[in-house]
Design a protein around this motif. Structure first.
Motif, PDB file in Angstrom:
ATOM      1  N   GLU A 104       7.109   5.357 -11.880  1.00 40.24           N
ATOM      2  CA  GLU A 104       7.195   6.311 -10.773  1.00 40.24           C
ATOM      3  C   GLU A 104       5.863   6.372 -10.030  1.00 40.24           C
ATOM      4  OE1 GLU A 104       9.641   7.724  -9.420  1.00 40.24           O
ATOM      5  OE2 GLU A 104       8.903   9.463  -8.337  1.00 40.24           O
ATOM      6  N   LYS A 105       5.935   6.066  -8.763  1.00 39.19           N
ATOM      7  CA  LYS A 105       4.817   6.200  -7.820  1.00 39.19           C
ATOM      8  C   LYS A 105       3.490   5.629  -8.316  1.00 39.19           C
ATOM      9  CE  LYS A 105       6.992   9.995  -5.378  1.00 39.19           C
ATOM     10  NZ  LYS A 105       7.832  10.929  -6.044  1.00 39.19           N
ATOM     11  N   PRO A 106       3.457   4.342  -8.684  1.00 38.35           N
ATOM     12  CA  PRO A 106       2.194   3.740  -9.122  1.00 38.35           C
ATOM     13  C   PRO A 106       1.258   3.476  -7.937  1.00 38.35           C
ATOM     14  CG  PRO A 106       3.876   2.061  -8.975  1.00 38.35           C
ATOM     15  CD  PRO A 106       4.570   3.372  -8.657  1.00 38.35           C
ATOM     16  N   GLU A 107      -0.032   3.548  -8.161  1.00 33.88           N
ATOM     17  CA  GLU A 107      -0.990   3.118  -7.145  1.00 33.88           C
ATOM     18  C   GLU A 107      -0.803   1.607  -6.963  1.00 33.88           C
ATOM     19  OE1 GLU A 107      -2.748   5.048  -5.243  1.00 33.88           O
ATOM     20  OE2 GLU A 107      -1.977   6.783  -6.332  1.00 33.88           O
ATOM     21  N   PRO A 108      -1.110   1.079  -5.769  1.00 33.52           N
ATOM     22  CA  PRO A 108      -0.853  -0.345  -5.509  1.00 33.52           C
ATOM     23  C   PRO A 108      -1.398  -1.267  -6.606  1.00 33.52           C
ATOM     24  CG  PRO A 108      -1.536   0.735  -3.506  1.00 33.52           C
ATOM     25  CD  PRO A 108      -1.619   1.771  -4.580  1.00 33.52           C
ATOM     26  N   GLU A 109      -2.583  -0.937  -7.163  1.00 38.18           N
ATOM     27  CA  GLU A 109      -3.171  -1.857  -8.155  1.00 38.18           C
ATOM     28  C   GLU A 109      -2.425  -1.838  -9.491  1.00 38.18           C
ATOM     29  OE1 GLU A 109      -4.739   0.322  -6.305  1.00 38.18           O
ATOM     30  OE2 GLU A 109      -5.726   1.827  -7.554  1.00 38.18           O
ATOM     31  N   GLU A 110      -1.678  -0.785  -9.782  1.00 33.78           N
ATOM     32  CA  GLU A 110      -0.916  -0.790 -11.045  1.00 33.78           C
ATOM     33  C   GLU A 110       0.576  -1.057 -10.833  1.00 33.78           C
ATOM     34  OE1 GLU A 110      -0.930   3.126 -12.847  1.00 33.78           O
ATOM     35  OE2 GLU A 110      -0.858   4.055 -10.871  1.00 33.78           O
ATOM     36  N   ALA A 111       0.977  -1.308  -9.558  1.00 30.35           N
ATOM     37  CA  ALA A 111       2.400  -1.513  -9.280  1.00 30.35           C
ATOM     38  C   ALA A 111       2.880  -2.842  -9.861  1.00 30.35           C
ATOM     39  CB  ALA A 111       2.643  -1.481  -7.780  1.00 30.35           C
ATOM     40  N   LEU A 112       4.094  -2.827 -10.399  1.00 32.57           N
ATOM     41  CA  LEU A 112       4.678  -4.021 -11.010  1.00 32.57           C
ATOM     42  C   LEU A 112       5.184  -4.984  -9.950  1.00 32.57           C
ATOM     43  CD1 LEU A 112       6.885  -1.904 -13.416  1.00 32.57           C
ATOM     44  CD2 LEU A 112       4.855  -3.180 -14.114  1.00 32.57           C
ATOM     45  N   SER A 113       5.497  -4.455  -8.790  1.00 26.29           N
ATOM     46  CA  SER A 113       6.033  -5.259  -7.693  1.00 26.29           C
ATOM     47  C   SER A 113       5.982  -4.382  -6.446  1.00 26.29           C
ATOM     48  CB  SER A 113       7.499  -5.629  -7.985  1.00 26.29           C
ATOM     49  OG  SER A 113       8.317  -4.481  -7.815  1.00 26.29           O
ATOM     50  N   ASN A 114       6.587  -4.859  -5.382  1.00 25.57           N
ATOM     51  CA  ASN A 114       6.724  -3.983  -4.211  1.00 25.57           C
ATOM     52  C   ASN A 114       8.198  -3.669  -3.964  1.00 25.57           C
ATOM     53  OD1 ASN A 114       7.421  -6.539  -3.348  1.00 25.57           O
ATOM     54  ND2 ASN A 114       6.638  -6.229  -1.281  1.00 25.57           N
ATOM     55  N   ILE A 115       8.973  -3.692  -5.039  1.00 22.02           N
ATOM     56  CA  ILE A 115      10.404  -3.371  -4.924  1.00 22.02           C
ATOM     57  C   ILE A 115      10.611  -1.907  -5.311  1.00 22.02           C
ATOM     58  CG2 ILE A 115      12.717  -3.964  -5.721  1.00 22.02           C
ATOM     59  CD1 ILE A 115      11.601  -6.783  -6.195  1.00 22.02           C
ATOM     60  N   ALA A 116      11.012  -1.126  -4.303  1.00 17.50           N
ATOM     61  CA  ALA A 116      11.045   0.334  -4.482  1.00 17.50           C
ATOM     62  C   ALA A 116      12.462   0.879  -4.591  1.00 17.50           C
ATOM     63  CB  ALA A 116      10.355   0.991  -3.299  1.00 17.50           C
ATOM     64  N   ASP A 157       0.815  -1.228   0.000  1.00 12.87           N
ATOM     65  CA  ASP A 157       0.000   0.000   0.000  1.00 12.87           C
ATOM     66  C   ASP A 157       0.846   1.274   0.000  1.00 12.87           C
ATOM     67  OD1 ASP A 157       0.936  -0.293   2.556  1.00 12.87           O
ATOM     68  OD2 ASP A 157      -0.957   0.202   3.550  1.00 12.87           O
ATOM     69  N   LYS A 158       2.170   1.116  -0.107  1.00 10.50           N
ATOM     70  CA  LYS A 158       3.046   2.297  -0.109  1.00 10.50           C
ATOM     71  C   LYS A 158       3.729   2.508  -1.472  1.00 10.50           C
ATOM     72  CE  LYS A 158       2.943   3.951   4.174  1.00 10.50           C
ATOM     73  NZ  LYS A 158       2.496   3.003   5.107  1.00 10.50           N
ATOM     74  N   THR A 159       3.315   1.745  -2.480  1.00 11.26           N
ATOM     75  CA  THR A 159       4.029   1.866  -3.766  1.00 11.26           C
ATOM     76  C   THR A 159       3.910   3.277  -4.353  1.00 11.26           C
ATOM     77  OG1 THR A 159       2.087   1.073  -4.964  1.00 11.26           O
ATOM     78  CG2 THR A 159       3.767  -0.581  -4.391  1.00 11.26           C
ATOM     79  N   ASN A 160       2.854   3.989  -3.970  1.00 14.20           N
ATOM     80  CA  ASN A 160       2.636   5.304  -4.598  1.00 14.20           C
ATOM     81  C   ASN A 160       3.490   6.436  -4.027  1.00 14.20           C
ATOM     82  OD1 ASN A 160       1.381   5.524  -2.181  1.00 14.20           O
ATOM     83  ND2 ASN A 160      -0.648   6.031  -2.984  1.00 14.20           N
ATOM     84  N   ILE A 161       4.503   6.065  -3.222  1.00 12.07           N
ATOM     85  CA  ILE A 161       5.467   7.106  -2.832  1.00 12.07           C
ATOM     86  C   ILE A 161       6.885   6.789  -3.332  1.00 12.07           C
ATOM     87  CG2 ILE A 161       4.175   8.088  -0.881  1.00 12.07           C
ATOM     88  CD1 ILE A 161       5.904   6.370   1.007  1.00 12.07           C
ATOM     89  N   TYR A 162       6.988   5.772  -4.179  1.00  6.85           N
ATOM     90  CA  TYR A 162       8.316   5.355  -4.664  1.00  6.85           C
ATOM     91  C   TYR A 162       8.321   5.099  -6.172  1.00  6.85           C
ATOM     92  CZ  TYR A 162       9.128   4.128   0.266  1.00  6.85           C
ATOM     93  OH  TYR A 162       9.262   4.154   1.621  1.00  6.85           O
ATOM     94  N   GLY A 163       9.529   5.057  -6.729  1.00 10.19           N
ATOM     95  CA  GLY A 163       9.707   4.467  -8.041  1.00 10.19           C
ATOM     96  C   GLY A 163       9.705   2.958  -7.847  1.00 10.19           C
ATOM     97  N   ILE A 164       8.943   2.243  -8.657  1.00 11.46           N
ATOM     98  CA  ILE A 164       8.813   0.789  -8.467  1.00 11.46           C
ATOM     99  C   ILE A 164       9.431   0.054  -9.661  1.00 11.46           C
ATOM    100  CG2 ILE A 164       7.130  -1.115  -8.250  1.00 11.46           C
ATOM    101  CD1 ILE A 164       7.279   0.548  -5.686  1.00 11.46           C
ATOM    102  N   VAL A 165      10.182  -1.010  -9.305  1.00 11.25           N
ATOM    103  CA  VAL A 165      11.000  -1.739 -10.284  1.00 11.25           C
ATOM    104  C   VAL A 165      10.378  -3.091 -10.598  1.00 11.25           C
ATOM    105  CG1 VAL A 165      13.152  -3.090 -10.312  1.00 11.25           C
ATOM    106  CG2 VAL A 165      13.207  -0.704  -9.628  1.00 11.25           C
TER     107      VAL A 165
END
Ligand code: G1P
Length: 292
Positions: free
Chosen positions: A191-203, A166-174
């Motif tokens: 860059e800063k995806p919402e959790p549902e569009e995040a590729l992973s939780n690696i920031a 739930d914190k992906t939207n404050i980071y660049g995600i890899v």
């Protein structure tokens, strides 16, 4: 492309809105973690990792940083006259740790644009970028760990760590393929995806090894998240043309650009100090007991 990393770039132009009102009239980078300004921890990490020339990307209201890394002539004379040699050495060392350079980002157009201001400072070579909000406490400095990885992989390297979904939207995600213990080959970045569009939780955390090819990539990068030129987007545009790796560093990271991270860093660093640790620990125990 030269592969000895001796130049570090530290962007410090940001307003520090998350720490207002403390940052209304002073740079957030100068707020102390125990008794040293936050920025000094990052500068020391760069130097311990081999940096000799350090470029600050500054902005309006940031002159205290330049003064800090300069001689403090009157203060030094006063300390000398009073025979306070330990303090004198400490104060003088700060200005002699490395060669410091400054360039101003006149308009806050984003981190990518800030880094683009290093163009004239960097030759055809690899260099590091350290974001001053991220202080990393580790046995081997985070940047040094990355340089060790660089020696094996010869490419751009981004420091990363796992973050809550739930914190992906404050980071660049890899996104990437793990190629060895702690190392990924990067195949995508957002860059800063919402959790549902995040590729992973690696920031991505604020340490980068880049090379001079980043500058043309930044020039070609359109404003992204928040209407700003994002370094994440510029790096993403190089995937396929440059080797880009993510490295899960060992250590504890504090985001000192926000209130809770700033407080945690102060407590953690103070607890480790011989002159402060035990008294603070006792005090913390006492107030925790009293307030729970
Ligand atoms: C910047 C970067 C982001 C990265 C973060 C790490 O964001 O744009 O990709 O994950 O630093 O601290 P900022 O925190 O400056 O908004």
């Amino acid at each position: 492309m030269k592969e000895i990393i001796k130049k570090a770039v530290i962007p410090v132009a940001g307003f520090g809105t998350r720490l207002l009102p403390a940052t209304k009239s002073q740079p957030k980078e100068m707020l102390p973690i125990v008794d040293k300004p936050a920025v000094q921890y990052v500068v020391e990490e760069a130097i311990k990792s081999g940096a000799e020339n350090i470029l600050f990307i500054t902005g309006r209201g940031k002159r205290a940083i330049e003064d800090y890394f300069d001689y403090a002539v009157e203060l030094e004379k006063e300390l000398e006259d009073k025979g306070k040699t330990d303090l004198l050495d400490e104060v003088r060392n700060i200005s002699e740790m490395a060669k410091f350079f400054y360039v101003r980002q006149k308009i806050a157009r984003g981190l990518g644009d800030a880094i683009n201001h290093a163009r004239g400072f960097i030759d055809d070579e690899y260099f590091s970028v350290l974001l001053a909000d991220d202080i990393i406490d580790s046995e081997i400095p985070c940047l040094k760990q990355m340089i060790n990885v660089f020696r094996n992989y010869r490419g751009m390297i981004l420091a990363v760590m796992e973050v809550p979904r739930d914190k992906t939207n404050i980071y660049g995600i890899v996104n990437g393929k793990k190629i060895s213990d702690r190392v990924y080959e990067v195949s995508d970045l957002i860059e800063k995806p919402e959790p549902e569009e995040a590729l992973s939780n690696i920031a991505v955390i604020g340490r980068y090894i880049l090379n001079a090819n980043i500058f043309n990539a930044i020039e070609e990068t359109k404003p992204g998240k928040g209407g700003e030129i994002q370094i994440t987007d510029a790096i993403k545009s190089l995937i396929g043309r440059e080797k880009i790796f993510a490295y899960e560093f060992k250590g504890m990271r504090y985001d000192v650009g926000e209130k809770i991270g700033f407080l945690k860093a102060n407590i953690a660093y103070a607890l480790k100090r011989e002159d402060l640790g035990s008294e603070l620990k006792e005090y913390l125990k006492k107030i925790v007991e009293e307030t729970t």
